[in-house]
Write a protein that holds these residues in place. Structure first.
Motif, PDB file in Angstrom:
ATOM      1  N   VAL A  22      39.523  23.012  47.519  1.00  0.00           N
ATOM      2  CA  VAL A  22      38.502  22.631  46.798  1.00  0.00           C
ATOM      3  C   VAL A  22      38.814  23.174  45.328  1.00  0.00           C
ATOM      4  O   VAL A  22      38.877  22.448  44.108  1.00  0.00           O
ATOM      5  CB  VAL A  22      37.397  22.570  46.798  1.00  0.00           C
ATOM      6  N   ASP A  23      40.248  24.259  45.389  1.00  0.00           N
ATOM      7  CA  ASP A  23      40.382  25.086  44.201  1.00  0.00           C
ATOM      8  C   ASP A  23      41.784  25.275  43.628  1.00  0.00           C
ATOM      9  O   ASP A  23      42.244  24.390  43.041  1.00  0.00           O
ATOM     10  CB  ASP A  23      39.447  26.046  43.922  1.00  0.00           C
ATOM     11  N   SER A  24      42.146  26.024  43.678  1.00  0.00           N
ATOM     12  CA  SER A  24      43.729  26.805  43.948  1.00  0.00           C
ATOM     13  C   SER A  24      44.696  25.388  43.834  1.00  0.00           C
ATOM     14  O   SER A  24      45.816  25.779  43.059  1.00  0.00           O
ATOM     15  CB  SER A  24      43.613  27.921  44.753  1.00  0.00           C
ATOM     16  N   ALA A  37      32.006  29.817  48.342  1.00  0.00           N
ATOM     17  CA  ALA A  37      31.355  30.078  47.203  1.00  0.00           C
ATOM     18  C   ALA A  37      31.849  28.718  45.736  1.00  0.00           C
ATOM     19  O   ALA A  37      31.027  29.061  45.111  1.00  0.00           O
ATOM     20  CB  ALA A  37      31.672  32.219  47.205  1.00  0.00           C
ATOM     21  N   GLU A  38      33.663  29.000  45.765  1.00  0.00           N
ATOM     22  CA  GLU A  38      34.097  28.378  45.215  1.00  0.00           C
ATOM     23  C   GLU A  38      33.155  27.145  45.016  1.00  0.00           C
ATOM     24  O   GLU A  38      32.814  25.837  43.830  1.00  0.00           O
ATOM     25  CB  GLU A  38      35.457  28.195  45.426  1.00  0.00           C
ATOM     26  N   VAL A  39      33.119  26.785  46.226  1.00  0.00           N
ATOM     27  CA  VAL A  39      32.270  25.013  46.006  1.00  0.00           C
ATOM     28  C   VAL A  39      31.111  25.113  45.654  1.00  0.00           C
ATOM     29  O   VAL A  39      30.303  24.110  44.414  1.00  0.00           O
ATOM     30  CB  VAL A  39      32.261  24.743  47.482  1.00  0.00           C
ATOM     31  N   GLY A  54      31.789  33.495  36.607  1.00  0.00           N
ATOM     32  CA  GLY A  54      32.270  34.419  37.565  1.00  0.00           C
ATOM     33  C   GLY A  54      33.197  34.872  38.566  1.00  0.00           C
ATOM     34  O   GLY A  54      33.094  36.027  39.107  1.00  0.00           O
ATOM     35  N   HIS A  55      34.107  34.278  37.248  1.00  0.00           N
ATOM     36  CA  HIS A  55      35.128  34.916  37.311  1.00  0.00           C
ATOM     37  C   HIS A  55      35.838  36.596  37.050  1.00  0.00           C
ATOM     38  O   HIS A  55      36.255  36.886  37.364  1.00  0.00           O
ATOM     39  CB  HIS A  55      36.142  33.929  37.410  1.00  0.00           C
ATOM     40  N   THR A  56      35.041  36.289  35.578  1.00  0.00           N
ATOM     41  CA  THR A  56      35.758  37.590  34.961  1.00  0.00           C
ATOM     42  C   THR A  56      35.073  38.373  35.736  1.00  0.00           C
ATOM     43  O   THR A  56      35.866  39.883  35.805  1.00  0.00           O
ATOM     44  CB  THR A  56      34.850  37.692  33.867  1.00  0.00           C
ATOM     45  N   LEU A  79      36.881  39.806  49.774  1.00  0.00           N
ATOM     46  CA  LEU A  79      37.578  38.658  49.469  1.00  0.00           C
ATOM     47  C   LEU A  79      37.449  37.501  47.883  1.00  0.00           C
ATOM     48  O   LEU A  79      36.042  37.431  46.949  1.00  0.00           O
ATOM     49  CB  LEU A  79      37.543  37.478  50.534  1.00  0.00           C
ATOM     50  N   HIS A  80      38.470  36.935  47.615  1.00  0.00           N
ATOM     51  CA  HIS A  80      38.465  36.412  46.082  1.00  0.00           C
ATOM     52  C   HIS A  80      37.015  35.685  46.033  1.00  0.00           C
ATOM     53  O   HIS A  80      35.683  35.711  44.948  1.00  0.00           O
ATOM     54  CB  HIS A  80      39.725  35.576  45.685  1.00  0.00           C
ATOM     55  N   GLY A  81      36.644  34.552  46.772  1.00  0.00           N
ATOM     56  CA  GLY A  81      36.206  34.000  47.124  1.00  0.00           C
ATOM     57  C   GLY A  81      34.328  34.966  47.029  1.00  0.00           C
ATOM     58  O   GLY A  81      33.482  34.369  46.514  1.00  0.00           O
ATOM     59  N   ALA A  84      33.905  37.717  45.716  1.00  0.00           N
ATOM     60  CA  ALA A  84      33.591  38.032  44.846  1.00  0.00           C
ATOM     61  C   ALA A  84      32.941  37.512  43.448  1.00  0.00           C
ATOM     62  O   ALA A  84      32.250  37.839  42.394  1.00  0.00           O
ATOM     63  CB  ALA A  84      35.202  39.221  43.684  1.00  0.00           C
ATOM     64  N   VAL A  85      33.425  36.180  43.475  1.00  0.00           N
ATOM     65  CA  VAL A  85      33.244  34.853  42.688  1.00  0.00           C
ATOM     66  C   VAL A  85      31.789  35.125  42.981  1.00  0.00           C
ATOM     67  O   VAL A  85      31.415  34.218  42.207  1.00  0.00           O
ATOM     68  CB  VAL A  85      33.592  33.601  42.784  1.00  0.00           C
ATOM     69  N   ALA A  86      30.819  34.544  44.226  1.00  0.00           N
ATOM     70  CA  ALA A  86      30.257  34.935  44.632  1.00  0.00           C
ATOM     71  C   ALA A  86      28.767  35.533  44.015  1.00  0.00           C
ATOM     72  O   ALA A  86      27.974  35.709  42.827  1.00  0.00           O
ATOM     73  CB  ALA A  86      29.379  34.801  46.311  1.00  0.00           C
TER      74      ALA A  86
END
Ligand code: ADP
Ligand code: ZN
Length: 359
Positions: free
Chosen positions: A136-138, A184-186, A247-249, A264-266, A268-270
């Motif tokens: 969905v993202d990278s 989370a990215e979704v 949410g990424h910063t 996990l990255h997702g 942390a984004v959540a």
């Protein structure tokens, strides 16, 4: 083969397909067609290789094929591993018409893509994402990079793939925690730009967690369409594409503080999206009720919504200042405006940020 969806990323005259469907890795002839030259190097990791590398190897049986199997995990997205991929290309005798194939999640995709950007100043690159996050993202949009101890993705390049082929059957073997991290990215796409999609996710949260194929495919296609649109309008992230960093910063600061071994990255984004929402609600820039809906959906999807214990707010703030999105020392944040809306802001004072970073 059930139904296949095909989208396109259009970057002026350049364009490439995103194919989404169950069983696509079994379509040998279609995979082989993505490798026009003699040489191909498959980059994958030790979790993915036993399941899916044989599909790719048999599809490319006629080619001079090299393989790099990395140990799994974000800690491996390093310059040292990048050097190993370069060495494998040299050993293969890869020429300018070589194709590098990323078979795996975002870690493999970012690293293999950066290798493709650099080998002989740029060779063909194909993404075969096997995680929800990568689908969905990278894998879409051409961002490639490796990490430094000082920060995520600090060394990298924009290098678009020639194609993205997402075989959604690969998600059957994805660990549940990784699936949730991808969700989370979704949610991010709904949160930042599509309130109707957010509501759809609220309705289908259980089906997503249960990995219902049709619902997952629909979510992936909607996210890819959203991302393709943004990338087409702003390939190199001068403006609109920055919104995808909602949410990424915050999230990168948490990941880096934890040495890439914690959330996990997702995940942390959540947490980062919830912090961004709380900040916006406090500043009166987003409705508190929307911030509540965001946290509720993330919680239902099994995602964390609070900073892990033991992280120092001042240290997190210092990390946020080092983020790539910071310009000339000013912190640049994606500020949430409520469901379906986000904007770039340079004017958030530390006095507003620090309280949000406190446990
Ligand atoms: P992301 O795509 O979230 O950036 P990674 O590339 O680190 O993450 O992949 C997440 C983890 O899931 C890694 O341990 C990786 O080896 C594993 N993995 C990736 N795809 C699959 C799959 N389809 N089945 C099982 N494990 C997988
Ligand atoms: Zn992300």
């Amino acid at each position: 083969m059930s139904d296949i969806r095909e989208l396109e990323v259009a970057l002026g005259a350049r364009r490439y397909p995103i194919r989404i469907g169950r069983g696509l890795l079994g379509e040998g002839a279609a995979l082989a067609a993505l490798v026009p030259g003699r040489h191909a190097l498959v980059v994958t990791d030790a979790n993915v290789a036993p399941h899916y590398l044989p599909h790719v190897q048999s599809a490319l049986a006629g080619k001079q094929l090299g393989t790099v199997v990395l140990p799994p995990g974000e800690q491996e997205k390093t310059l040292a591993r990048f050097g190993e991929v370069m060495a494998a290309l040299a050993a293969l005798g890869a020429s300018r018409d070589a194709t590098i194939i990323a078979l795996g999640g975002g870690v493999v995709g970012d690293l293999a893509g950066f290798a493709a950007a650099c080998w002989m100043r740029g060779v063909r690159f194909v993404q075969l994402p096997t995680t929800l996050l990568a689908m969905v993202d990278s894998s879409v949009g051409g961002k490639t990079a490796v990490d430094l101890p000082q920060g995520k993705n600090l060394v990298g390049a924009f290098h678009q793939p020639a194609a993205v082929v997402a075989d959604t059957a690969t998600l059957d073997t994805l660990p549940a925690r990784e699936l949730r991290a991808g969700l989370a990215e979704v949610v991010k796409y709904g949160a930042l730009g599509d309130a109707a999609f957010f509501a759809w996710l609220e309705e289908h949260a259980d089906a997503l967690l249960a990995r219902e194929p049709a619902v997952l495919a629909e979510a992936i296609a909607r996210c890819c369409a959203h991302k393709a649109g943004i990338v087409a309008r702003d390939e190199t992230e001068r403006g609109e594409r920055m919104l995808l960093n909602l949410g990424h910063t915050f999230g990168h600061a948490i990941e880096t503080e934890q040495g890439y071994g914690g959330l996990l990255h997702g995940e942390a984004v959540a947490v980062g999206m919830v912090l961004a929402a709380r900040l916006s609600a406090q500043l009166g820039r987003a409705p508190a009720a929307d911030a509540g809906r965001l946290a509720t959906l993330l919680t239902r999807l099994g995602l964390p919504t609070a900073i892990p214990p033991g992280l120092d707010p001042d240290a997190l703030l210092a990390r946020m200042r080092l983020d790539k999105k910071a310009v000339s020392g000013t912190l640049r944040l994606i500020v949430w405006r409520g469901l379906g809306q986000a904007e770039i802001a340079n004017d958030i004072p530390d006095t507003a940020l620090l309280p949000v970073l406190r446990p």
